[in-house]
Design an enzyme around this catalytic site. Structure first.
Site, PDB file in Angstrom:
ATOM      1  N   ASP A 137      48.910  39.387  60.264  1.00 28.65           N
ATOM      2  CA  ASP A 137      47.807  38.363  59.821  1.00 28.65           C
ATOM      3  C   ASP A 137      48.329  37.076  60.486  1.00 28.65           C
ATOM      4  O   ASP A 137      49.644  36.976  60.863  1.00 28.65           O
ATOM      5  CB  ASP A 137      47.989  37.937  58.445  1.00 28.65           C
ATOM      6  CG  ASP A 137      46.661  38.764  57.731  1.00 28.65           C
ATOM      7  OD1 ASP A 137      46.238  39.879  58.078  1.00 28.65           O
ATOM      8  OD2 ASP A 137      46.494  38.283  56.409  1.00 28.65           O
ATOM      9  N   GLU A 229      41.416  46.954  53.574  1.00 21.95           N
ATOM     10  CA  GLU A 229      42.643  47.036  52.903  1.00 21.95           C
ATOM     11  C   GLU A 229      42.614  48.403  51.970  1.00 21.95           C
ATOM     12  O   GLU A 229      43.534  49.162  51.875  1.00 21.95           O
ATOM     13  CB  GLU A 229      43.216  46.058  52.114  1.00 21.95           C
ATOM     14  CG  GLU A 229      44.458  46.002  51.307  1.00 21.95           C
ATOM     15  CD  GLU A 229      45.029  44.633  50.798  1.00 21.95           C
ATOM     16  OE1 GLU A 229      45.657  44.027  51.645  1.00 21.95           O
ATOM     17  OE2 GLU A 229      44.581  44.343  49.900  1.00 21.95           O
TER      18      GLU A 229
HETATM   19  N1  UDP Z   1      40.920  36.016  60.499  1.00 23.68           N
HETATM   20  C1  UDP Z   1      40.752  35.452  61.513  1.00 23.68           C
HETATM   21  N2  UDP Z   1      39.504  34.347  61.313  1.00 23.68           N
HETATM   22  C2  UDP Z   1      38.870  34.369  60.019  1.00 23.68           C
HETATM   23  C3  UDP Z   1      39.152  35.254  58.988  1.00 23.68           C
HETATM   24  C4  UDP Z   1      40.177  36.196  59.327  1.00 23.68           C
HETATM   25  O1  UDP Z   1      41.001  35.107  62.515  1.00 23.68           O
HETATM   26  O2  UDP Z   1      38.043  33.438  59.749  1.00 23.68           O
HETATM   27  C5  UDP Z   1      41.868  37.003  60.846  1.00 23.68           C
HETATM   28  C6  UDP Z   1      43.596  36.344  60.688  1.00 23.68           C
HETATM   29  O3  UDP Z   1      44.305  37.079  61.336  1.00 23.68           O
HETATM   30  C7  UDP Z   1      43.739  36.426  59.323  1.00 23.68           C
HETATM   31  C8  UDP Z   1      43.302  38.100  59.080  1.00 23.68           C
HETATM   32  O4  UDP Z   1      41.850  38.266  59.644  1.00 23.68           O
HETATM   33  O5  UDP Z   1      45.242  36.504  59.081  1.00 23.68           O
HETATM   34  C9  UDP Z   1      43.118  38.388  57.579  1.00 23.68           C
HETATM   35  O6  UDP Z   1      42.572  37.785  56.953  1.00 23.68           O
HETATM   36  P1  UDP Z   1      42.965  36.722  55.643  1.00 23.68           P
HETATM   37  O7  UDP Z   1      44.331  36.254  55.962  1.00 23.68           O
HETATM   38  O8  UDP Z   1      42.115  35.723  55.124  1.00 23.68           O
HETATM   39  O9  UDP Z   1      42.926  37.736  54.581  1.00 23.68           O
HETATM   40  P2  UDP Z   1      44.067  37.908  53.189  1.00 23.68           P
HETATM   41  O10 UDP Z   1      45.335  37.508  53.590  1.00 23.68           O
HETATM   42  O11 UDP Z   1      43.244  36.650  52.440  1.00 23.68           O
HETATM   43  O12 UDP Z   1      43.805  39.084  52.682  1.00 23.68           O
HETATM   44 MN    MN Z   2      46.341  36.573  55.583  1.00 26.03          MN
END
Ligand code: UDP
Ligand code: MN
Length: 275
Positions: A137, A229
């Site tokens: 991420d 996931e």
């Molecule tokens: N991401 C992005 N733009 C967005 C949403 C997600 O680039 O509008 C990418 C980014 O790399 C992010 C990953 O997708 O770290 C996973 O999303 P997020 O971190 O929101 O998921 P979580 O950690 O909350 O499960």
């Molecule tokens: Mn994230």
């Protein structure tokens, strides 16, 4: 002769004999010397679209400092704003590849397409450039070294909440109509989709299988409860990881830290800053 201290307070080996990496269970000097000889190139894939562009700088500067220091790393950044990236300074052994990606209209679509984009780029590019591939991420920062102890054929990271009282907050998909369904009572660990990796061939198989599951679900009008996931967890249940990383490698900063977490190597950036 090195003496490796053992951890007695945590699980260090799974029932299928895969090591679980915790602080105090390895010698990074031995591992570094071993992997240096192999001259391996490692790839990191990360996405930054829409408001997540703000995390590029923090991620890149901390990854440059702490991620596989001394080893050659190719960072593949998928973003819709490639022109904003030119000022980033990379460590001499690291290379940044900025790959333009279309602006998807809503977040679910970006999430759902990660696996597809990664598998397609593995076939067309990454397989010729790197031996191992990591998907991380962008909304994270590294605070301590993450070194050769994470290298293996198929690696999953155990989610932080498995070691806290909030165990029920997320869990496997159980609805049998979903391709991500895991029968009740089954499942080894809950793995985070924020940090998984392996050899380029294994990551190709994993991302293809997960994307296939996502698409099948879409055809059937269902979305797995934790999207990609959930599919990752299903895949890793039936394709056991050869190594697991403890939540030291991806700690959720919103949880209070139990004493078994001796080092926080990589942490999520506080959710408020995403708004
Ligand atoms: N991401 C992005 N733009 C967005 C949403 C997600 O680039 O509008 C990418 C980014 O790399 C992010 C990953 O997708 O770290 C996973 O999303 P997020 O971190 O929101 O998921 P979580 O950690 O909350 O499960
Ligand atoms: Mn994230």
């Amino acid at each position: 002769m090195y003496i490796i201290p053992r951890r007695r307070d945590v699980l260090v080996l799974t029932a299928w004999l895969a090591p679980v990496v915790w602080e105090g269970t390895f010698s990074r000097d031995i591992l570094n010397a071993h992997y240096m000889q192999k001259n391996l190139v490692t790839g990191v894939v990360t996405f930054a679209v829409k408001k997540y562009v703000q995390f590029i700088e923090g991620f890149m500067s901390s990854a440059n400092k702490y991620f596989l220091t001394g080893h050659q790393v190719n960072l593949y950044l998928f973003t819709e704003n490639p022109e904003q990236i030119s000022h980033l300074h990379m460590a001499p052994e690291n290379h940044l590849f900025v790959i333009p990606v279309q602006n998807h209209s809503w977040w679910q679509d970006i999430s759902m397409s990660h696996m597809d984009i990664i598998s397609r780029y593995i076939c067309s590019q990454f397989q010729y450039e790197v031996a191992y591939l990591y998907s991380i991420d962008i909304d994270v920062q590294l605070f301590e070294h993450i070194g050769a102890e994470i290298i293996d054929t198929l690696v999953g990271t155990i989610i932080s909440w498995q070691y806290t009282a909030r165990c029920e907050s997320k869990s496997y998909e159980t609805r049998t109509e979903s391709q991500a369904a895991i029968p009740k009572g089954e499942g080894d660990f809950y793995y985070t989709a924020s940090f998984y990796r392996g050899s380029v061939a294994k990551v190709c198989k994993l991302t293809r299988a997960c994307f296939k599951g996502v698409m099948k679900d879409r055809e059937n009008g269902i979305e797995a409860r934790c999207r990609d996931e959930s599919h990752l967890n299903k895949y890793l249940l039936y394709h056991k990881p050869t190594r697991l990383l403890s939540p030291e490698y991806y700690w959720d900063e919103e949880l209070s830290q139990p004493c078994i977490i001796q080092v926080k190597r990589m942490c999520s950036v506080h959710k408020d800053s995403k708004k």
